[in-house]
Scaffold this active site. Structure first.
Site, PDB file in Angstrom:
ATOM      1  N   HIS A  99      71.013  37.160 -12.048  1.00  0.00           N
ATOM      2  CA  HIS A  99      70.717  36.069 -11.040  1.00  0.00           C
ATOM      3  C   HIS A  99      70.093  36.963 -10.446  1.00  0.00           C
ATOM      4  O   HIS A  99      70.260  35.929  -9.356  1.00  0.00           O
ATOM      5  CB  HIS A  99      71.953  35.637 -11.255  1.00  0.00           C
ATOM      6  CG  HIS A  99      72.554  34.947 -12.397  1.00  0.00           C
ATOM      7  ND1 HIS A  99      72.400  34.050 -12.970  1.00  0.00           N
ATOM      8  CD2 HIS A  99      73.398  34.226 -12.209  1.00  0.00           C
ATOM      9  CE1 HIS A  99      73.153  33.732 -14.388  1.00  0.00           C
ATOM     10  NE2 HIS A  99      74.018  33.718 -13.700  1.00  0.00           N
ATOM     11  N   HIS A 168      72.469  26.250 -11.963  1.00  0.00           N
ATOM     12  CA  HIS A 168      73.851  27.056 -12.222  1.00  0.00           C
ATOM     13  C   HIS A 168      74.358  26.236 -11.864  1.00  0.00           C
ATOM     14  O   HIS A 168      75.641  25.814 -11.677  1.00  0.00           O
ATOM     15  CB  HIS A 168      73.927  27.855 -11.837  1.00  0.00           C
ATOM     16  CG  HIS A 168      74.965  29.349 -12.457  1.00  0.00           C
ATOM     17  ND1 HIS A 168      76.080  28.631 -12.849  1.00  0.00           N
ATOM     18  CD2 HIS A 168      74.947  30.085 -13.155  1.00  0.00           C
ATOM     19  CE1 HIS A 168      77.081  29.807 -13.617  1.00  0.00           C
ATOM     20  NE2 HIS A 168      75.818  30.679 -13.843  1.00  0.00           N
ATOM     21  N   GLU A 299      72.527  26.087 -18.643  1.00  0.00           N
ATOM     22  CA  GLU A 299      72.354  26.918 -17.922  1.00  0.00           C
ATOM     23  C   GLU A 299      70.157  26.926 -18.845  1.00  0.00           C
ATOM     24  O   GLU A 299      70.018  28.097 -19.933  1.00  0.00           O
ATOM     25  CB  GLU A 299      71.983  28.338 -17.255  1.00  0.00           C
ATOM     26  CG  GLU A 299      73.606  28.025 -16.783  1.00  0.00           C
ATOM     27  CD  GLU A 299      73.817  29.604 -17.119  1.00  0.00           C
ATOM     28  OE1 GLU A 299      73.159  30.109 -16.816  1.00  0.00           O
ATOM     29  OE2 GLU A 299      75.752  29.311 -16.913  1.00  0.00           O
TER      30      GLU A 299
END
Length: 334
Positions: A99, A168, A299
């Protein structure tokens, strides 16, 4: 209508609202803090997990509600090569980079401008930030139209780099952090990607037929979570990319308890479906613990670790191109 609440000299909370819906977004990580929608009895429910204290979004991992990048999901060994040049990223998830690194976009403060029913966030990521090449000029637009929230992403670079952005948000359409197993999930996806014990995609795709991953018809998420399946056991639940068969309205989520129905439509080819398997009981809104599997993340993104798995990955952005993606979240009552 838009309001701004200045929490302190750093973090602002922007509220986009109309008679049917309200979305609270922070300039920290473009984080969605609240989404209030009406349930079947006409009462507003906040259908996303998060924190009361905005500083908790800086203190904790989990990426609750955040814009994730430069690259969402995992990059194997935190290493990649573009045009013969090697780049090394922080290792922050097992042996991999996750991420965007130690301080990806979810932890950055964005500038913003306001219009009638939208907020435009902007951030200039310098060359070399978190190990990524090239300066990246990013815009993230949140737009509210009746009961539809649309997120649109634009990015440009001055040097070849990687970009794979997602949001997210942890959805629970009951309006509280209850177990997500009773939610009905449906996806236009006939294939899913396998993951290893570190959550990294292996490159192997499987047909969903006769498996816990078949959500082509409405199915309670709990059915999959309880299944005796190696991939479910490895991921401690759902934490897998699903490859879409259609280009719109690819995912739907429904709570029979609240009557709230969510339809997700995206320009992207797939979504990582994650059942919050690693939430650890930390305190969330209204002093409720955020336990594992108390939400589901949808996502939307390109294939994780595409730089290693695909011949011409769409995640490579060149200076002559402009990155653009769009995902919408449409709420109705059933």
């Amino acid at each position: 209508m838009i309001d701004v609440i200045h929490k302190n000299n750093l973090i602002d909370e922007i509220i986009i609202k109309n008679e049917e819906m309200a979305v609270h977004v922070l300039n920290l990580g473009c984080t969605i803090k609240n989404i209030f929608v009406k349930d079947k009895e006409g009462h507003f429910r906040d259908v996303v997990l998060g924190y009361d204290d905005v500083f908790d979004y800086m203190r904790y991992d989990g990426y609750l509600g955040a814009c994730v990048g430069r690259v969402a999901n995992r990059i194997r060994d935190g290493h990649f090569t573009i045009d013969g040049e090697d780049y090394h990223l922080a290792i922050n998830n097992g042996p991999n980079s996750l991420h965007g690194g130690l301080k990806g976009f979810s932890y950055r403060l964005f500038n913003y401008t306001l219009a009638d029913d939208q907020v435009t966030f902007s951030y200039l990521s310098p060359d070399g930030e978190e190990g990524y090449p090239g300066e990246l000029d990013l815009q993230v637009i949140y737009r509210l139209d009746k009961t539809t929230l649309t997120i649109e992403y634009f990015a440009q670079t001055n040097k070849k780099t990687l970009v794979n952005l997602t949001n997210h948000t942890y959805f629970n359409l009951n309006g509280e952090a209850t177990h997500i197993g009773d939610h009905l999930l449906k996806m236009k996806a006939s294939r899913y990607a396998l993951v290893d014990t570190d959550g990294l995609v292996t490159g192997e795709m499987k047909d969903v037929t006769d498996s816990p991953f078949d959500f082509r018809k409405n199915k309670a998420i709990g059915e999959a979570l309880k299944a005796a399946d190696t991939q479910i056991a490895i991921a401690k639940g759902l934490d897998h990319p699903f490859l879409f068969d259609d280009q719109q309205d690819q995912v739907s989520l429904y709570s029979t308890e609240s009557g709230i129905h969510l339809t997700v439509s995206t320009s992207l080819p797939q979504a990582q479906i994650y059942t919050a398997n690693y939430l650890d009981g930390r305190m969330g809104k209204n002093h409720e613990p955020l336990n594992a599997q108390s939400a589901v993340c949808i996502e939307t993104q390109y294939m994780p670790d595409a730089i290693h798995l695909e011949k011409d990955p769409a995640v490579i952005l060149s200076p002559e191109d402009r990155y653009h993606e769009m995902t919408s979240y449409h709420f109705t009552i059933k």
